[in-house]
Design a protein around this motif. Structure first.
Motif, PDB file in Angstrom:
ATOM      1  N   GLN A  20      18.859   4.107  35.052  1.00 29.40           N
ATOM      2  CA  GLN A  20      18.223   2.871  34.610  1.00 29.40           C
ATOM      3  C   GLN A  20      18.919   2.236  33.405  1.00 29.40           C
ATOM      4  O   GLN A  20      18.744   1.053  33.153  1.00 29.40           O
ATOM      5  N   HIS A 121      16.227  12.637  37.508  1.00 30.66           N
ATOM      6  CA  HIS A 121      15.376  11.453  37.520  1.00 30.66           C
ATOM      7  C   HIS A 121      15.847  10.557  38.666  1.00 30.66           C
ATOM      8  O   HIS A 121      16.383   9.471  38.449  1.00 30.66           O
ATOM      9  N   GLU A 363       5.578   9.758  29.741  1.00 32.25           N
ATOM     10  CA  GLU A 363       5.757   8.323  29.953  1.00 32.25           C
ATOM     11  C   GLU A 363       4.402   7.640  29.869  1.00 32.25           C
ATOM     12  O   GLU A 363       3.417   8.119  30.430  1.00 32.25           O
ATOM     13  N   GLU A 417      14.634  -1.512  36.583  1.00 32.46           N
ATOM     14  CA  GLU A 417      13.354  -0.994  37.054  1.00 32.46           C
ATOM     15  C   GLU A 417      13.385  -0.801  38.578  1.00 32.46           C
ATOM     16  O   GLU A 417      12.659  -1.423  39.334  1.00 32.46           O
TER      17      GLU A 417
HETATM   18  C1  PNW Z   1       7.943   5.782  36.542  1.00 33.31           C
HETATM   19  N1  PNW Z   1       3.100   3.901  40.455  1.00 33.31           N
HETATM   20  O1  PNW Z   1       7.776   5.428  37.872  1.00 33.31           O
HETATM   21  C2  PNW Z   1       9.381   6.284  36.423  1.00 33.31           C
HETATM   22  O2  PNW Z   1       9.473   7.607  35.961  1.00 33.31           O
HETATM   23  C3  PNW Z   1      10.276   5.397  35.643  1.00 33.31           C
HETATM   24  O3  PNW Z   1      11.604   5.637  35.991  1.00 33.31           O
HETATM   25  C4  PNW Z   1       9.875   3.945  35.841  1.00 33.31           C
HETATM   26  O4  PNW Z   1      10.773   3.044  35.290  1.00 33.31           O
HETATM   27  C5  PNW Z   1       8.499   3.777  35.228  1.00 33.31           C
HETATM   28  O5  PNW Z   1       7.580   4.722  35.743  1.00 33.31           O
HETATM   29  C6  PNW Z   1       7.905   2.388  35.397  1.00 33.31           C
HETATM   30  O6  PNW Z   1       7.720   2.085  36.743  1.00 33.31           O
HETATM   31  C7  PNW Z   1       6.579   5.045  38.442  1.00 33.31           C
HETATM   32  O7  PNW Z   1       3.226   3.351  41.593  1.00 33.31           O
HETATM   33  C8  PNW Z   1       6.645   4.518  39.715  1.00 33.31           C
HETATM   34  O8  PNW Z   1       1.973   4.052  39.931  1.00 33.31           O
HETATM   35  C9  PNW Z   1       5.507   4.153  40.386  1.00 33.31           C
HETATM   36  C10 PNW Z   1       4.273   4.308  39.769  1.00 33.31           C
HETATM   37  C11 PNW Z   1       4.184   4.834  38.499  1.00 33.31           C
HETATM   38  C12 PNW Z   1       5.356   5.198  37.827  1.00 33.31           C
END
Ligand code: PNW
Length: 457
Positions: A20, A121, A363, A417
């Motif tokens: 990213q 990741h 996170e 993203e």
């Molecule tokens: C996380 N959902 O992903 C990841 O660990 C990161 O790399 C990403 O940039 C960040 O959250 C923001 O999206 C997610 O659908 C992907 O709830 C999907 C979900 C949550 C977190």
């Protein structure tokens, strides 16, 4: 006592991930990951954007870490890219890849920032996808453990906090789909749900083997965790019956019953298995024992939650849909449920009966429609609103005695993203992608003050 004070020693941090932010995808021996391939395939990402340049962190890491040090964080969570270290996924080790992360970590240590390294990741080496279908094969777990051995034996003198895999369901269940094209790399259609569950089972095996590889090869005593974005079941409101219902709902969620249950208890939750029936993965003898390794901490990635109420059905609980126009931030799934952090922490401690297990919020953060003013500032008041409420929820868990040791904001800076490309900004630092200039947003300054006072301001 000052209000909303965190316990002494609470660790404040920020988080990022290699693909990213780094860019430099063909530099110093790195070979493609599935995300390079996926994002270069027409129609998979917003405007066909890729991580080829991203934030140019590969070349700008020193300035980025300086800005992180000015923020005052004690910890930084980043990820190591498998295809920089072992570019073909297995076999030859690329010294230049190891050297990059050594320089990065040394820079962090010079500023007194403790590195928390995620070993995976989502950026699987493309070579292994081509060779045997990456996570669709059990071989992937073994190859991952070999790569982990290389990293830990080379960098374990300076990194002592390891996270194996980030959000297993995202690169397995969201990367492989039945019928429709999945949103994440490798973006492969498979024949059945069982095959999808098999990919996450292989990832769990990879986690277990990686834990063993870390313990066996770390030159120093170290701590190991798994990072998951499990589903937080939040009681509609705090009455005894809704709290009970939220607990009952917890093991049904695939990320809970299918990931953290096997990792922490050595069993998929029975609630989930009953629901999956023939879609459940094939589990070979000894797999669950391999998966169930002693962990020093669990990393929780929490952004939102689902409201649950008590119901008179066989499950004793009911999932509630969000009404139209419910407050949300700039992401389709980002409904604002500030209690989700408190309940996520409490459920893991209580429902899984692991009151001893150290927890980190690895996170939490939000995408907002940030605008640069003519004075070159970003007043992301909506992000501050979101972060403040969520930190209050962490604070509540801390003062009630749950073992929550630290908090990492996603993300230190705007970045690629995934399928949303650069359209969604999660950073507390704005990145001008034309000039690669970093501009601390209001939320950066707000967070610096929280860290300085060790409380929510
Ligand atoms: C996380 N959902 O992903 C990841 O660990 C990161 O790399 C990403 O940039 C960040 O959250 C923001 O999206 C997610 O659908 C992907 O709830 C999907 C979900 C949550 C977190």
């Amino acid at each position: 006592m000052t209000s909303q004070q965190f316990p002494t020693g609470f660790q404040w941090g920020t988080a990022t991930a290699a693909y990213q932010i780094e860019g430099a995808v063909d530099r110093d021996g790195r070979k493609p990951s599935v995300w390079d391939t996926f994002s270069a395939t027409k129609g998979r990402t917003f405007q066909g954007q890729t991580g080829a340049i991203a934030c140019e962190h590969y070349d700008r890491y020193k300035d980025d870490i300086k800005l992180m040090a000015e923020l005052g964080v004690q910890t930084y969570r980043f990820s190591i890219s498998w295809c920089r270290i072992v570019p073909d996924g297995r076999g030859t080790v690329n010294q230049a890849g190891l050297d990059f992360y050594r320089r990065l970590v040394d820079c962090l240590l010079d500023y007194g920032i403790t590195p928390y390294a995620t070993l995976f990741h989502w950026d699987s080496p493309q070579a292994l996808e081509t060779k045997y279908g990456s996570w669709r094969s059990r071989e992937m777990a073994q190859d991952f453990a070999e790569y982990v051995k290389v990293v830990v034996s080379n960098l374990g003198d300076r990194i002592t906090n390891w996270m194996t895999l980030n959000e297993i369901t995202c690169f397995t269940h969201m990367g492989h789909g039945v019928g429709k094209t999945p949103q994440h790399a490798p973006g492969t259609k498979v024949g059945s749900k069982k095959e999808v569950w098999q990919t996450s089972h292989h990832a769990l095996l990879a986690h277990g083997l990686a834990c063993q590889a870390i313990r066996a090869n770390s030159p120093k005593s170290c701590s190991i965790g798994l990072v998951d974005n499990f589903g937080v079941t939040v009681p509609l409101y705090e009455s005894p019956e809704h709290i009970e219902a939220a607990k009952k709902a917890f093991p049904y969620h695939c990320g809970n019953g299918g990931i953290i249950y096997p990792a922490l208890t050595g069993e998929y939750s029975s609630a989930l298995l009953e629901q999956l029936k023939n879609d459940a993965p094939d589990i070979q003898e000894g797999d669950l024992k391999t998966i169930h390794q002693p962990l020093d901490f669990l990393g929780l990635n929490i952004y939102t939650g689902t409201y649950i109420r008590a119901a008179d059905n066989w499950q004793g609980c009911e999932w509630i849909d969000f009404p139209k126009n419910y407050p949300a931030l700039n992401m389709p799934w980002l409904q604002i449920v500030p209690e989700c952090l408190y309940w996520g922490i409490r459920h893991v401690s209580e429902t899984l009966n692991r009151p001893d297990l150290a927890l980190f919020i690895t996170e939490n953060g939000c995408a907002a429609q940030d605008e640069l003013t003519s004075q070159g500032e970003v007043f992301d008041l909506d992000r501050i609103l979101y972060l403040r409420q969520h930190l209050q929820s962490v604070h509540r868990a801390a003062i009630e005695g749950y073992p929550i040791l630290g908090y990492f904001i996603w993300s230190f800076m705007d970045n690629f993203e995934w399928s949303y490309g650069y359209d969604k900004r999660f950073g507390i630092t704005y990145v001008d992608y034309k000039t690669q200039q970093r501009i601390p947003k209001s939320s950066y300054h707000w967070y610096a003050e929280c860290i300085r006072q060790n409380r929510v301001v």
